[in-house]
Scaffold this active site. Structure first.
Site, mmCIF file in Angstrom:
data_model
loop_
_atom_site.group_PDB
_atom_site.id
_atom_site.type_symbol
_atom_site.label_atom_id
_atom_site.label_comp_id
_atom_site.label_asym_id
_atom_site.label_seq_id
_atom_site.Cartn_x
_atom_site.Cartn_y
_atom_site.Cartn_z
ATOM 1 N N HIS A 234 1.248 -1.266 -0.062
ATOM 2 C CA HIS A 234 -0.192 0.140 0.041
ATOM 3 C C HIS A 234 0.443 1.088 0.017
ATOM 4 O O HIS A 234 0.987 1.866 0.866
ATOM 5 C CB HIS A 234 -0.868 0.183 0.986
ATOM 6 N N ASN A 284 -5.016 3.853 7.053
ATOM 7 C CA ASN A 284 -3.093 3.695 7.124
ATOM 8 C C ASN A 284 -2.464 2.423 6.483
ATOM 9 O O ASN A 284 -2.989 1.719 5.643
ATOM 10 C CB ASN A 284 -2.517 3.106 8.848
ATOM 11 N N ASP A 311 -6.237 -3.125 0.157
ATOM 12 C CA ASP A 311 -6.003 -3.305 1.627
ATOM 13 C C ASP A 311 -7.450 -4.003 2.555
ATOM 14 O O ASP A 311 -7.618 -3.023 2.755
ATOM 15 C CB ASP A 311 -5.027 -2.163 1.690
#
Ligand SMILES: [Zn+2]
Length: 433
Positions: A234, A284, A311
């Site tokens: 990510h 995050n 994610d």
């Protein structure tokens, strides 16, 4: 013999350099033939309309299935139902379950539950360290033997450089990648949003882009020393992309990276608009500023970015229905990925449909060394059929995922999943198309 024929449509298979109008014949769950106007000859027929794309099954290498331990958020059954509804024939699942997947017993449990669900293929990712505590390394060899395809402490970084070095050395010997959630703990502190204009204005503690990139740079140095396969998960900051680009420019083929759809679609402006402090834009790494978002778009277009991964991070509504500071990080992503990729990348003219398939299928298979990613002769018939022009409205309440935490509720986009086929079996069919 079980026969299935996909009649019509545009076959896009970057690995085989194939892009054109073909029929696809599946026999006993495997790709038997791809050619013009194949005879039906008693096979079950899937009609593929003009303009639809027949692609190798999409693969999401960054998914949180939450089982074991957090079944109120998601289970392997609901997560794989969301996966196939999103066009994914396979997912790799993160080890930050409860308990953490640092042991072959847990890997075996995940594989058993996935087989019972019988939807998408599930490839477990093992923890780098016991309990993902960042101290003692897990038994990577035993975990690989049990079925793990990569290692990460995702949710947390591997903060200790020596542990990262050793993990790369072992994983290199085993031929599997180390995947890192890059985040320097001291720079991240107790930040909850990207350090910038919007966080400052809203009084939110910031996480700077370099909290990510400083660890990407450290890891690239270790990957260069060890020669082991290393993957940045990510990626969100422009400084991280610069580091990955530099590594690739000097010939490091062992370094790869992924970007999640929210990081190429949204910016930190979403902290304020349309709703202030919406916890469904808390993730995050955080949504970053426009320059970072644009860098991700550029990296996706120019080939610096290898993979788009979601994610997918389901959380129960009650957990997200708290103050921004206290809400958990993460959004669901499996069922919004294809529309976001087609609408924001393909229709926006940033990438071709073939490049989109490369980012969602060919490259995820290559980076994690998984079967699939191509419609090769004799390969397992994992196929995704897409309607790239179909208009859709994302409806959070209708997601197959057990959790509905998405910032894209109500978005109108172009690009839909028509059907998902795993091992020659149609496991998802969009009845609206
Ligand atoms: Zn992460």
């Amino acid at each position: 013999m079980q026969k299935l024929i996909l009649k019509g449509g545009r076959v896009v298979d970057p690995a085989a350099r194939r892009d054109g109008e073909f029929d696809v014949l599946v026999e006993d769950g495997r790709i038997a033939r791809i050619d013009k106007s194949l005879p039906v000859d008693g096979a079950d027929v899937v009609e593929v309309k003009p303009g639809w794309i027949v692609a190798p099954g999409l693969i999401d290498i960054h998914v949180h299935l939450r089982e074991p331990g957090q079944e109120h958020k998601e289970t392997i059954a609901t997560g794989t139902a969301a996966a196939v509804a999103g066009g994914f024939t396979a997912v790799a699942c993160m080890p930050n379950t409860d308990p953490v997947n640092d042991h072959p017993g847990i890997t075996e449990l995940i594989l058993r539950r996935a087989a019972e669900a019988g939807l998408a293929r599930v490839y477990p990712i093992g923890a780098v360290s016991l309990g993902s505590c960042g101290e003692q390394m897990s038994e990577l060899g035993a975990q690989k033997a049990a079925g793990c395809v990569a290692f990460t402490d995702d949710g947390r970084p591997v903060a200790n450089a020596l542990l990262m070095r050793r993990a790369l050395e072992y994983a290199g010997m085993l031929g599997v990648p180390i995947v890192n959630h890059c985040e320097d703990p001291s720079l991240k502190g107790d930040g909850v949003a990207h350090e910038g204009f919007y966080a400052a204005r809203l009084g939110l503690r910031g996480i700077p882009g370099i909290a990510e990139s400083i660890m990407v740079e450290r890891d690239i140095a270790l990957a260069e020393m060890t020669g082991a396969p290393y993957h940045v998960c990510h990626m969100s900051a422009r400084q991280s992309l610069r580091a990955v680009r530099a590594a690739k420019a000097r010939g490091m083929t062992n370094v790869t990276c992924e970007v999640a759809p929210h990081h190429f679609v949204l910016t930190d402006e979403a902290l304020e608009k349309p709703v202030r402090y919406d916890t469904n834009v808390k993730m995050n790494p955080p949504l970053r500023e426009t320059a970072d978002r644009d860098a991700m778009l550029e990296g996706i277009a120019d080939g610096s970015v290898d993979v788009i991964a979601t994610d997918h991070a389901p959380h129960h509504a009650d957990e997200k229905l708290v103050e921004f500071d206290r809400a958990p990080f993460g959004i669901v992503g499996l069922e919004t990925c294809v529309p976001l990729v087609f609408d924001r990348l393909v229709h926006a003219g940033r990438v071709s449909a073939a490049r989109a398939i490369e980012l969602l299928s060919t490259n995820p298979a290559r980076v994690f060394r998984l079967p699939g990613g191509s419609l090769a002769d004799g390969a397992s018939a994992d196929i995704t059929i897409l309607a790239p022009d179909a208009p859709i409205t994302i409806a959070a309440a209708k997601l197959k995922s057990k959790s509905k935490n998405t910032p894209f509720d109500g978005w109108q986009l172009r690009g839909a999943v028509v059907a998902t086929i795993v091992g020659g079996k149609v496991v998802y069919r969009n009845e609206a198309l």
